[in-house]
Design a protein around this motif. Structure first.
Motif, PDB file in Angstrom:
ATOM      1  N   SER A  78       2.013   4.904   1.068  1.00 31.96           N
ATOM      2  CA  SER A  78       2.023   5.509   2.402  1.00 31.96           C
ATOM      3  C   SER A  78       2.830   6.804   2.390  1.00 31.96           C
ATOM      4  O   SER A  78       3.953   6.841   1.876  1.00 31.96           O
ATOM      5  CB  SER A  78       2.630   4.535   3.418  1.00 31.96           C
ATOM      6  OG  SER A  78       2.811   5.174   4.670  1.00 31.96           O
ATOM      7  N   MET A 100       0.952   4.982  10.806  1.00 21.93           N
ATOM      8  CA  MET A 100      -0.396   5.531  10.972  1.00 21.93           C
ATOM      9  C   MET A 100      -1.498   4.532  10.594  1.00 21.93           C
ATOM     10  O   MET A 100      -2.594   4.926  10.215  1.00 21.93           O
ATOM     11  CB  MET A 100      -0.558   6.821  10.165  1.00 21.93           C
ATOM     12  CG  MET A 100       0.377   7.934  10.578  1.00 21.93           C
ATOM     13  SD  MET A 100       0.193   8.397  12.324  1.00 21.93           S
ATOM     14  CE  MET A 100      -1.435   9.139  12.315  1.00 21.93           C
ATOM     15  N   ARG A 101      -1.184   3.235  10.713  1.00 21.99           N
ATOM     16  CA  ARG A 101      -2.195   2.220  10.453  1.00 21.99           C
ATOM     17  C   ARG A 101      -2.181   1.183  11.570  1.00 21.99           C
ATOM     18  O   ARG A 101      -1.128   0.901  12.151  1.00 21.99           O
ATOM     19  CB  ARG A 101      -1.939   1.503   9.122  1.00 21.99           C
ATOM     20  CG  ARG A 101      -2.113   2.355   7.882  1.00 21.99           C
ATOM     21  CD  ARG A 101      -1.907   1.511   6.641  1.00 21.99           C
ATOM     22  NE  ARG A 101      -2.886   0.426   6.574  1.00 21.99           N
ATOM     23  CZ  ARG A 101      -2.768  -0.623   5.761  1.00 21.99           C
ATOM     24  NH1 ARG A 101      -1.714  -0.739   4.965  1.00 21.99           N
ATOM     25  NH2 ARG A 101      -3.708  -1.561   5.743  1.00 21.99           N
ATOM     26  N   ASN A 137      -4.173  -7.717   8.261  1.00 23.60           N
ATOM     27  CA  ASN A 137      -2.909  -7.571   7.539  1.00 23.60           C
ATOM     28  C   ASN A 137      -1.887  -8.558   8.091  1.00 23.60           C
ATOM     29  O   ASN A 137      -1.904  -8.898   9.275  1.00 23.60           O
ATOM     30  CB  ASN A 137      -2.347  -6.161   7.689  1.00 23.60           C
ATOM     31  CG  ASN A 137      -2.964  -5.162   6.730  1.00 23.60           C
ATOM     32  OD1 ASN A 137      -2.441  -4.916   5.659  1.00 23.60           O
ATOM     33  ND2 ASN A 137      -4.103  -4.601   7.121  1.00 23.60           N
ATOM     34  N   THR A 161      -3.182  -2.957  12.557  1.00 21.72           N
ATOM     35  CA  THR A 161      -2.731  -4.202  11.917  1.00 21.72           C
ATOM     36  C   THR A 161      -3.867  -5.162  11.581  1.00 21.72           C
ATOM     37  O   THR A 161      -3.606  -6.239  11.039  1.00 21.72           O
ATOM     38  CB  THR A 161      -1.736  -4.927  12.833  1.00 21.72           C
ATOM     39  OG1 THR A 161      -2.399  -5.247  14.065  1.00 21.72           O
ATOM     40  CG2 THR A 161      -0.518  -4.067  13.104  1.00 21.72           C
ATOM     41  N   ASN A 194       0.763   0.548  16.172  1.00 25.12           N
ATOM     42  CA  ASN A 194       0.519   1.369  14.999  1.00 25.12           C
ATOM     43  C   ASN A 194       1.732   1.311  14.082  1.00 25.12           C
ATOM     44  O   ASN A 194       2.864   1.396  14.540  1.00 25.12           O
ATOM     45  CB  ASN A 194       0.245   2.815  15.423  1.00 25.12           C
ATOM     46  CG  ASN A 194      -0.248   3.659  14.278  1.00 25.12           C
ATOM     47  OD1 ASN A 194       0.554   4.151  13.492  1.00 25.12           O
ATOM     48  ND2 ASN A 194      -1.558   3.837  14.172  1.00 25.12           N
ATOM     49  N   SER A 250       0.827  -1.205   0.000  1.00 25.21           N
ATOM     50  CA  SER A 250       0.000   0.000   0.000  1.00 25.21           C
ATOM     51  C   SER A 250       0.864   1.259   0.000  1.00 25.21           C
ATOM     52  O   SER A 250       1.935   1.302   0.630  1.00 25.21           O
ATOM     53  CB  SER A 250      -0.909   0.006   1.234  1.00 25.21           C
ATOM     54  OG  SER A 250      -1.785  -1.090   1.223  1.00 25.21           O
ATOM     55  N   SER A 301       6.491   2.166   0.814  1.00 26.19           N
ATOM     56  CA  SER A 301       5.332   2.554   0.006  1.00 26.19           C
ATOM     57  C   SER A 301       5.445   2.040  -1.424  1.00 26.19           C
ATOM     58  O   SER A 301       6.414   2.305  -2.124  1.00 26.19           O
ATOM     59  CB  SER A 301       5.214   4.079  -0.020  1.00 26.19           C
ATOM     60  OG  SER A 301       4.146   4.497  -0.834  1.00 26.19           O
TER      61      SER A 301
END
Length: 476
Positions: A253, A284-285, A290, A287, A281, A251, A260
């Motif tokens: 980022s 900024m995501r 995933n 888990t 985290n 993804s 990224s």
């Protein structure tokens, strides 16, 4: 009232006319058919079709862990397979001697024909001499130890250090100096350096070739132990994921530029982060849904930074290597169907032998790089060069679907036999349909074909097949 009826009548007439025109005219319509070789049906373009024909062997495990380990060890020890045990190359060496040898070989092994550099005709001797001189003037000297690196992006291994595209014609579809490729997190043992046109290159070994890699595409580990810990896996291990599709990207980022959009290709392995080391985290995501993996990245000084990255649960990955079954081999091969042909890993894609390598890597089995080397794996190749077509067809029909077949310069994965004709899937360049007049076309794609398609000289693939490799028949 009459006007209303008139309007209704006109509307019905116009609508009826539109329907008639739509049903009786193909003008402006788009056909959604996919082009194939003339004998290949729509159903044949699905892995399920072939797996349904061989249900009796689908669930059978063709090689267990001990057999795969034995195969890998045998291939590594067989000179004709040209495999490199990069874990055993840690001795000090004379860098000056290696530098001079590499420089001399660049000129000695340059093509005798004219070359086109990025599509422009260029004097071969002048170009290769320039690169040879750069190796001498910028390479390492003295007694040194090898350096341990990992690929941080999908990259090419070349016979000379250059970012230029070297062809033998203005429109050559193959970069003639590409040897192979490296996947993300694949090890590369570095022994030399060169700076060519302000680009840094490193020469060293992957497990299947030696050559030059662009410096920005690899990162150096802080010693052998860190290097091994990043990529070494056990065939029966469950502490890593394997990419089981042609490719996908991580993804995008804003918060983790180094991870990224990183492209991961079939056979890539990445270690899973232990549960107790997973942060709350990541860039900024959270888990949820995933896989959490370690990914090698490169800092401003070329050193390896072990980053934590997320792989969405919807991506095609396996925790640990897949069991080697006929069904799995065929299904994996079909993940490439329609992809572009990429000589040596050009275009971040596969050629015929890389397709076989990558498919079998998903089971933990290491195949050599080239078709001729893959045939040399000890104890597994049946030489059928002298057999007639009928005998070859019969022998191939008796093979387990997923078996690699070989002819000079090409390899295919056997799918099954329909109406007495053997079918395969392969990354192919040019060929002619099995029917009609000889019309060799440049396909440069991964396609399903019968082995009765024809080469430029008019002979069929069947006539030229000279080897059947069955890794699971290696003697214990």
């Amino acid at each position: 009232m009459g006007k209303i009826k008139s309007k209704i009548g006109k509307t019905i007439c116009v609508s009826s006319l539109a329907i008639i025109l739509f049903e009786n005219s193909t003008f402006g319509t788009v056909q959604a058919n996919v082009s194939t070789e003339s004998t290949v049906t729509k159903e044949m373009c699905e892995s399920n079709y072939w797996n349904s024909l061989s249900q009796q062997v689908n669930g059978q495990v063709l090689m267990d862990v001990s057999q795969i380990n034995q195969f890998n060890d045998a291939a590594m020890r067989t000179d004709a397979c040209n495999m490199n045990d990069v874990t055993a190359m840690d001795a000090m060496f004379d860098a000056s001697e290696l530098k001079n040898s590499l420089s001399e070989s660049i000129v000695a092994e340059m093509p005798e024909k004219a070359i086109f550099v990025n599509g422009v005709a260029t004097d071969t001797l002048t170009y290769y001499s320039m690169i040879s001189a750069a190796v001498v003037s910028t390479g390492w000297d003295n007694q040194i130890a090898p350096k341990y690196a990992l690929a941080v992006s999908q990259t090419q291994i070349k016979s000379i250090p250059t970012i230029d595209y070297i062809g033998y014609s203005e429109t050559d579809s193959d970069d003639e100096v590409v040897l192979s490729s490296l996947k993300v997190n694949e090890p590369f043992l570095v022994k030399q350096c060169a700076i060519v046109n302000n680009c840094v290159f490193y020469w060293g070994y992957s497990n299947n070739v030696s050559g030059w890699v662009l410096g920005n595409d690899i990162a150096f580990c802080n010693g052998k132990a860190e290097w091994l810990d990043m990529w070494q896996t056990d065939v029966d291990g469950k502490d890593f994921i394997v990419v089981t599709t042609d490719y996908f990207t991580l993804s995008e980022s804003y918060y983790s530029p180094s991870t990224s959009g990183v492209k991961l290709t079939m056979g890539t392995t990445l270690k899973l982060v232990p549960e107790w080391e997973i942060p709350r985290n990541i860039a900024m995501r959270g888990t949820w849904n995933n896989y959490v993996v370690y990914l090698p990245t490169r800092d401003a000084y070329g050193q390896c930074v072990k980053q934590i990255a997320l792989i969405a649960q919807n991506k095609d990955v396996s925790i640990g290597y897949l069991p080697m079954t006929s069904e799995n081999i065929v299904s994996l091969a079909f993940k490439y169907l329609g992809d572009t042909y990429g000589w040596g890993g050009m275009l971040d894609s596969v050629d015929c032998s890389a397709l076989v390598r990558n498919v079998y890597k998903c089971f933990g089995l290491e195949m050599p790089r080239n078709t001729s080397w893959q045939k040399e794996v000890p104890g597994t190749c049946l030489n059928v060069a002298e057999y007639d077509n009928e005998t070859k067809t019969t022998l191939i029909s008796q093979c387990v679907p997923g078996t690699p077949l070989y002819l000079p310069g090409h390899t295919m994965i056997y799918l099954g036999t329909v109406n007495g004709v053997n079918y395969v899937i392969s990354a192919l360049g040019s060929t002619s349909d099995s029917n009609g007049y000889l019309d060799v076309r440049t396909e440069n794609t991964v396609a399903v074909t019968p082995i009765t398609v024809r080469r430029r000289n008019g002979t069929t693939w069947l006539e030229n097949i000279n080897g059947i490799v069955e890794p699971w028949k290696i003697s214990m």
